[in-house]
Design an enzyme around this catalytic site. Structure first.
Site, PDB file in Angstrom:
ATOM      1  N   ARG A  14      83.176  85.932  46.590  1.00  0.00           N
ATOM      2  CA  ARG A  14      83.096  85.554  48.003  1.00  0.00           C
ATOM      3  C   ARG A  14      82.618  84.104  48.138  1.00  0.00           C
ATOM      4  O   ARG A  14      83.412  83.196  48.304  1.00  0.00           O
ATOM      5  CB  ARG A  14      82.169  86.537  48.753  1.00  0.00           C
ATOM      6  CG  ARG A  14      82.354  86.576  50.264  1.00  0.00           C
ATOM      7  CD  ARG A  14      81.728  85.436  51.009  1.00  0.00           C
ATOM      8  NE  ARG A  14      80.289  85.286  50.737  1.00  0.00           N
ATOM      9  CZ  ARG A  14      79.569  84.278  51.193  1.00  0.00           C
ATOM     10  NH1 ARG A  14      80.127  83.351  51.947  1.00  0.00           N
ATOM     11  NH2 ARG A  14      78.281  84.157  50.895  1.00  0.00           N
ATOM     12  N   ASP A  15      81.311  83.882  47.975  1.00  0.00           N
ATOM     13  CA  ASP A  15      80.792  82.524  48.159  1.00  0.00           C
ATOM     14  C   ASP A  15      81.385  81.566  47.135  1.00  0.00           C
ATOM     15  O   ASP A  15      81.604  80.389  47.427  1.00  0.00           O
ATOM     16  CB  ASP A  15      79.257  82.533  48.048  1.00  0.00           C
ATOM     17  CG  ASP A  15      78.612  81.424  48.858  1.00  0.00           C
ATOM     18  OD1 ASP A  15      79.293  80.847  49.728  1.00  0.00           O
ATOM     19  OD2 ASP A  15      77.425  81.133  48.636  1.00  0.00           O
ATOM     20  N   HIS A 207      69.065  83.109  47.781  1.00  0.00           N
ATOM     21  CA  HIS A 207      70.420  82.580  47.572  1.00  0.00           C
ATOM     22  C   HIS A 207      70.317  81.054  47.473  1.00  0.00           C
ATOM     23  O   HIS A 207      69.976  80.388  48.448  1.00  0.00           O
ATOM     24  CB  HIS A 207      71.279  83.005  48.776  1.00  0.00           C
ATOM     25  CG  HIS A 207      72.694  82.523  48.757  1.00  0.00           C
ATOM     26  ND1 HIS A 207      73.728  83.303  48.318  1.00  0.00           N
ATOM     27  CD2 HIS A 207      73.250  81.341  49.136  1.00  0.00           C
ATOM     28  CE1 HIS A 207      74.871  82.628  48.427  1.00  0.00           C
ATOM     29  NE2 HIS A 207      74.598  81.436  48.926  1.00  0.00           N
ATOM     30  N   HIS A 209      71.901  77.205  46.159  1.00  0.00           N
ATOM     31  CA  HIS A 209      72.985  76.326  45.719  1.00  0.00           C
ATOM     32  C   HIS A 209      72.384  75.198  44.899  1.00  0.00           C
ATOM     33  O   HIS A 209      71.236  74.817  45.102  1.00  0.00           O
ATOM     34  CB  HIS A 209      73.768  75.790  46.919  1.00  0.00           C
ATOM     35  CG  HIS A 209      74.702  76.805  47.501  1.00  0.00           C
ATOM     36  ND1 HIS A 209      76.058  76.799  47.298  1.00  0.00           N
ATOM     37  CD2 HIS A 209      74.447  77.905  48.262  1.00  0.00           C
ATOM     38  CE1 HIS A 209      76.614  77.834  47.918  1.00  0.00           C
ATOM     39  NE2 HIS A 209      75.658  78.526  48.509  1.00  0.00           N
ATOM     40  N   CYS A 240      80.489  75.840  50.813  1.00  0.00           N
ATOM     41  CA  CYS A 240      80.716  76.411  52.135  1.00  0.00           C
ATOM     42  C   CYS A 240      81.664  75.523  52.913  1.00  0.00           C
ATOM     43  O   CYS A 240      81.482  74.318  52.973  1.00  0.00           O
ATOM     44  CB  CYS A 240      79.399  76.549  52.891  1.00  0.00           C
ATOM     45  SG  CYS A 240      79.642  77.151  54.553  1.00  0.00           S
ATOM     46  N   ASN A 249      77.172  77.340  43.946  1.00  0.00           N
ATOM     47  CA  ASN A 249      76.030  78.243  43.818  1.00  0.00           C
ATOM     48  C   ASN A 249      75.356  78.009  42.467  1.00  0.00           C
ATOM     49  O   ASN A 249      75.949  77.432  41.565  1.00  0.00           O
ATOM     50  CB  ASN A 249      76.509  79.702  43.861  1.00  0.00           C
ATOM     51  CG  ASN A 249      77.061  80.093  45.205  1.00  0.00           C
ATOM     52  OD1 ASN A 249      78.145  79.683  45.575  1.00  0.00           O
ATOM     53  ND2 ASN A 249      76.323  80.893  45.938  1.00  0.00           N
TER      54      ASN A 249
HETATM   55 ZN    ZN Z   1      76.059  80.204  49.700  1.00  0.00          ZN
END
Ligand code: ZN
Length: 300
Positions: A14-15, A207, A209, A240, A249
């Site tokens: 996903r990310d 979370h 990055h 993003c 990430n």
């Molecule tokens: Zn993220």
């Protein structure tokens, strides 16, 4: 001595992929998910249910969820930003939804379609919809360490948004450094501030990055604050679409190497994780940021 558990949530499908300009096929996304499961991850972000015009890479969320292996021992997370996304995730059969709020209006307007205050209006209905579908619900506070549009985000603001997330029944609350600006001092300060109002049954998740190369240090700081759930993206891919300049990430295999050496038990096999990182690097056809996958094996 039994090792302390640390859960790594793999977010590459996903990310990790959402910002890739060239569409990755559903088949390759599912192959990546197979690598992730084979490495021993038991919780992963499989896709998001957001506006396909805004995030074309995630337009095949339904097909990805339909193609997931039927495994009772794995949890596939669907990300949503609005009620429509929650309904689509439910229809796709997702068992866990991560619902995202922002700590800053600038990012919220671009990412979630309105200022923070406005995005919370639908929160009771989102929670009720998830509950009615028997879905586990978590909430994330993005831009919790800084916003690409509004700049610095005050700690009290993060606490306010976290407290509003906690008004509905969630099992987990994540703080996200969406653009990779946090330092370990920020991580200590913000998680400590949020912990003060956290009910005992809600776990914390972090979370990070690695835009400014602070993500591993930040992960250690989060663990020092008692966080036992960390997001990572194999090979360090990610970014993003609504956060200019946000890099990947934190590479999961780099997190894994480090926390293995620190004595934590993640249940994930490093060699298999590296295979997954190399697989997705091959699909994308370029050098990826993760370092451990390029280093000699240690101990050899
Ligand atoms: Zn993220």
């Amino acid at each position: 001595m039994t090792k302390e558990k640390l859960e790594l949530v793999e977010v590459s499908p996903r990310d990790g992929l959402q910002n890739e300009p060239d569409l990755v096929s559903t088949e390759n996304k599912l192959a990546l998910i197979d690598h992730i499961l084979a490495a021993g991850f038991r919780r992963l972000e499989a896709g998001s249910f957001v506006n396909p015009k805004k995030v074309p890479q995630m337009a095949d969320g339904d097909a990805v969820f339909a193609g997931l292996p039927k495994r009772a021992d794995a949890t596939f997370i669907a990300l949503a930003l609005n009620l429509r996304g929650v309904e689509r995730a439910n229809a796709a059969g997702a068992k866990e939804i991560n619902y995202v709020f922002c700590a800053s209006d600038g990012f919220s307007i671009r990412n979630n379609g309105g200022p923070v205050e406005e995005t919370f209006k639908v929160w009771p209905e989102v929670a009720a919809t998830a509950k009615a579908a028997g879905v586990r619900l978590s909430a994330s506070v993005s831009t919790a360490f800084g916003c690409p549009f509004d700049g610095e985000v005050p700690v009290r603001r993060v606490v306010e948004v976290a407290e509003r997330c906690l008004r509905e029944s969630i099992f987990e609350l994540a703080l996200a450094d969406t653009i990779g600006v946090a330092s370990p001092a920020d991580v200590h300060e913000r998680f400590r501030a949020v912990k003060a109002s956290l009910p005992a049954h809600v776990q914390l998740r972090a979370h990070f990055h690695n835009t400014r190369n602070t993500a591993l240090a930040n992960a250690v700081a989060a663990v020092e604050e008692g966080v036992r759930v960390l997001d990572g993206s194999l090979a360090g891919i990610g970014g993003c679409p609504f956060a200019p300049g946000a890099a990947g990430n934190v590479p999961t295999e780099d997190l894994l190497y480090m926390f293995n050496r620190m004595g934590f038990d993640t249940g994930v096999d490093l060699d298999r994780a590296i295979e997954g990182a190399k697989f997705i690097g091959g699909v994308l056809g370029r050098k990826t940021p993760g370092m451990v996958s390029r280093a000699p094996k240690w101990p050899s």
